[in-house]
Write a protein that holds these residues in place. Structure first.
Motif, PDB file in Angstrom:
ATOM      1  N   ARG A 186     -59.430  17.161 -30.874  1.00  0.00           N
ATOM      2  CA  ARG A 186     -58.114  17.136 -30.737  1.00  0.00           C
ATOM      3  C   ARG A 186     -57.005  18.345 -30.096  1.00  0.00           C
ATOM      4  O   ARG A 186     -56.440  17.930 -29.083  1.00  0.00           O
ATOM      5  CB  ARG A 186     -57.430  17.078 -32.309  1.00  0.00           C
ATOM      6  N   ALA A 204     -57.547  19.296 -26.669  1.00  0.00           N
ATOM      7  CA  ALA A 204     -56.505  17.978 -25.356  1.00  0.00           C
ATOM      8  C   ALA A 204     -54.317  18.158 -25.930  1.00  0.00           C
ATOM      9  O   ALA A 204     -54.586  17.946 -24.733  1.00  0.00           O
ATOM     10  CB  ALA A 204     -56.408  16.135 -26.347  1.00  0.00           C
ATOM     11  N   GLU A 205     -54.748  18.659 -27.015  1.00  0.00           N
ATOM     12  CA  GLU A 205     -52.888  19.269 -26.934  1.00  0.00           C
ATOM     13  C   GLU A 205     -52.924  20.766 -26.340  1.00  0.00           C
ATOM     14  O   GLU A 205     -51.743  20.988 -26.173  1.00  0.00           O
ATOM     15  CB  GLU A 205     -52.911  19.568 -28.526  1.00  0.00           C
ATOM     16  N   ASP A 255     -62.262  12.550 -20.694  1.00  0.00           N
ATOM     17  CA  ASP A 255     -60.556  11.610 -20.163  1.00  0.00           C
ATOM     18  C   ASP A 255     -59.517  11.341 -21.355  1.00  0.00           C
ATOM     19  O   ASP A 255     -58.870  11.685 -21.040  1.00  0.00           O
ATOM     20  CB  ASP A 255     -61.241   9.884 -19.854  1.00  0.00           C
ATOM     21  N   ALA A 256     -60.184  11.061 -22.278  1.00  0.00           N
ATOM     22  CA  ALA A 256     -59.286  11.018 -23.733  1.00  0.00           C
ATOM     23  C   ALA A 256     -58.454  12.761 -23.402  1.00  0.00           C
ATOM     24  O   ALA A 256     -57.227  12.670 -23.411  1.00  0.00           O
ATOM     25  CB  ALA A 256     -59.962  11.052 -24.496  1.00  0.00           C
ATOM     26  N   ASP A 313     -55.745  12.964 -20.582  1.00  0.00           N
ATOM     27  CA  ASP A 313     -55.053  12.217 -20.511  1.00  0.00           C
ATOM     28  C   ASP A 313     -53.674  12.690 -22.387  1.00  0.00           C
ATOM     29  O   ASP A 313     -53.397  12.188 -22.328  1.00  0.00           O
ATOM     30  CB  ASP A 313     -55.229  10.537 -21.149  1.00  0.00           C
ATOM     31  N   ARG A 314     -53.981  14.163 -22.293  1.00  0.00           N
ATOM     32  CA  ARG A 314     -53.481  14.451 -23.258  1.00  0.00           C
ATOM     33  C   ARG A 314     -53.655  13.693 -24.881  1.00  0.00           C
ATOM     34  O   ARG A 314     -52.654  13.643 -25.497  1.00  0.00           O
ATOM     35  CB  ARG A 314     -51.883  15.063 -23.169  1.00  0.00           C
ATOM     36  N   ASP A 315     -54.307  12.919 -25.034  1.00  0.00           N
ATOM     37  CA  ASP A 315     -54.554  11.734 -26.257  1.00  0.00           C
ATOM     38  C   ASP A 315     -55.326  12.611 -26.994  1.00  0.00           C
ATOM     39  O   ASP A 315     -56.369  11.940 -27.824  1.00  0.00           O
ATOM     40  CB  ASP A 315     -54.950  10.333 -26.014  1.00  0.00           C
ATOM     41  N   GLY A 316     -54.857  13.782 -27.960  1.00  0.00           N
ATOM     42  CA  GLY A 316     -55.310  14.341 -28.816  1.00  0.00           C
ATOM     43  C   GLY A 316     -56.087  13.042 -29.830  1.00  0.00           C
ATOM     44  O   GLY A 316     -57.696  13.380 -29.965  1.00  0.00           O
ATOM     45  N   GLU A 317     -55.417  12.174 -30.409  1.00  0.00           N
ATOM     46  CA  GLU A 317     -56.092  11.435 -31.829  1.00  0.00           C
ATOM     47  C   GLU A 317     -57.123  10.614 -30.585  1.00  0.00           C
ATOM     48  O   GLU A 317     -58.346  10.187 -32.215  1.00  0.00           O
ATOM     49  CB  GLU A 317     -54.591  10.047 -32.392  1.00  0.00           C
ATOM     50  N   LEU A 318     -56.986   9.802 -29.892  1.00  0.00           N
ATOM     51  CA  LEU A 318     -57.874   9.359 -29.705  1.00  0.00           C
ATOM     52  C   LEU A 318     -59.554  10.280 -29.222  1.00  0.00           C
ATOM     53  O   LEU A 318     -60.912  10.127 -28.752  1.00  0.00           O
ATOM     54  CB  LEU A 318     -58.127   8.907 -27.657  1.00  0.00           C
ATOM     55  N   ALA A 319     -59.381  11.801 -28.753  1.00  0.00           N
ATOM     56  CA  ALA A 319     -60.472  13.068 -28.234  1.00  0.00           C
ATOM     57  C   ALA A 319     -61.073  12.939 -29.610  1.00  0.00           C
ATOM     58  O   ALA A 319     -61.819  12.876 -29.196  1.00  0.00           O
ATOM     59  CB  ALA A 319     -59.632  13.587 -27.157  1.00  0.00           C
TER      60      ALA A 319
END
Length: 238
Positions: free
Chosen positions: A104, A107-108, A197-198, A201-207
């Motif tokens: 997470r 991703a950030e 990919d997550a 996409d900067r999607d920390g919750e999904l990552a």
């Protein structure tokens, strides 16, 4: 007892260099399973094998204990670690939680160039002969390790110290041990791509969710291994 290559180190420059070199050799032998889990470590035998004095060897052994690869048994001495079912599941539970958090944060915080490099790591993995043959996946460490790069990319030094230093080689030892499970290498590789990919996409919750699922799948693989081993063990009739 110890299936290691005879590599005399007496020509090395000093005791620090000797200790570092023998540390790396024994570490690799343990992680790859060339020295079996539970094996007793004989200082005289290793000293003869590597052609070094006991001082540098003891320093190397102390460092391996710090990495949890060796354990000190009273009245026996040092042995290669051999985790039981419950201990191994606990290790995977720790990984699931902490690596999920690291994912997470990555991703950030990872830069675009770091994400591009992570994608190149997966491309390198895909070209690995063992992976293409379906009998394992890429097992290089450090910057060539997908998990290692994500943990470093989290920017959290405490997480990095715990997962990339204290527990890293112990985790690698069991990742290698269970990497040859049929179908698991390609499943794990596909999971790595979805995680990347997550992150991209900067999607920390999904990552975080995908990393936790990825490690949970590995944990189930370990549980199946222990269950199968138990079923194959002949029962002794009383």
């Amino acid at each position: 007892m110890l299936d290691v290559v005879d590599v005399p180190l007496s020509g090395q420059a000093d005791s620090g260099t000797l200790s570092e070199h023998v540390f790396r050799l024994i570490q690799a032998a343990i992680v790859k399973g060339e020295i079996a889990p539970g094996s007793k470590i004989s200082e005289p035998e290793l000293a003869r094998t590597y052609g070094i004095s006991r001082g540098p060897l003891r320093e190397a052994i102390h460092r391996l204990e710090g990495q949890k690869l060796l354990v000190r048994v009273p009245h026996v001495g040092a042995r290669v670690v051999s985790l039981g079912h419950a201990e191994l599941i606990e290790l995977y539970e720790i990984r699931e939680s902490l690596e999920g958090m690291a994912c997470r944060l990555a991703a950030e915080r990872m830069t675009e160039s770091e994400i591009d490099e992570l994608r190149q790591v997966l491309q390198t993995h895909e070209r690995d002969e063992a992976f293409q043959a379906g009998v394992g996946y890429y097992q290089q460490e450090g910057d060539f390790d997908f998990h290692y790069r994500i943990i470093q990319g989290s920017g959290n030094r405490t997480l990095a110290k715990l997962l990339c230093d204290e527990l890293y080689q112990l985790v690698r030892m069991y990742r290698i041990q269970f990497s040859t499970t049929p179908n698991r290498p390609h499943q794990a590789f596909a999971e790595h791509h979805r995680i990347l990919d997550a992150i991209a996409d900067r999607d920390g919750e999904l990552a975080e969710l995908l990393m936790r699922r990825h490690i949970a799948a590995s944990k189930r693989n370990v549980e199946r291994h222990f269950k199968s081993a138990l079923e194959q063990t002949p029962h002794i009739k009383g």
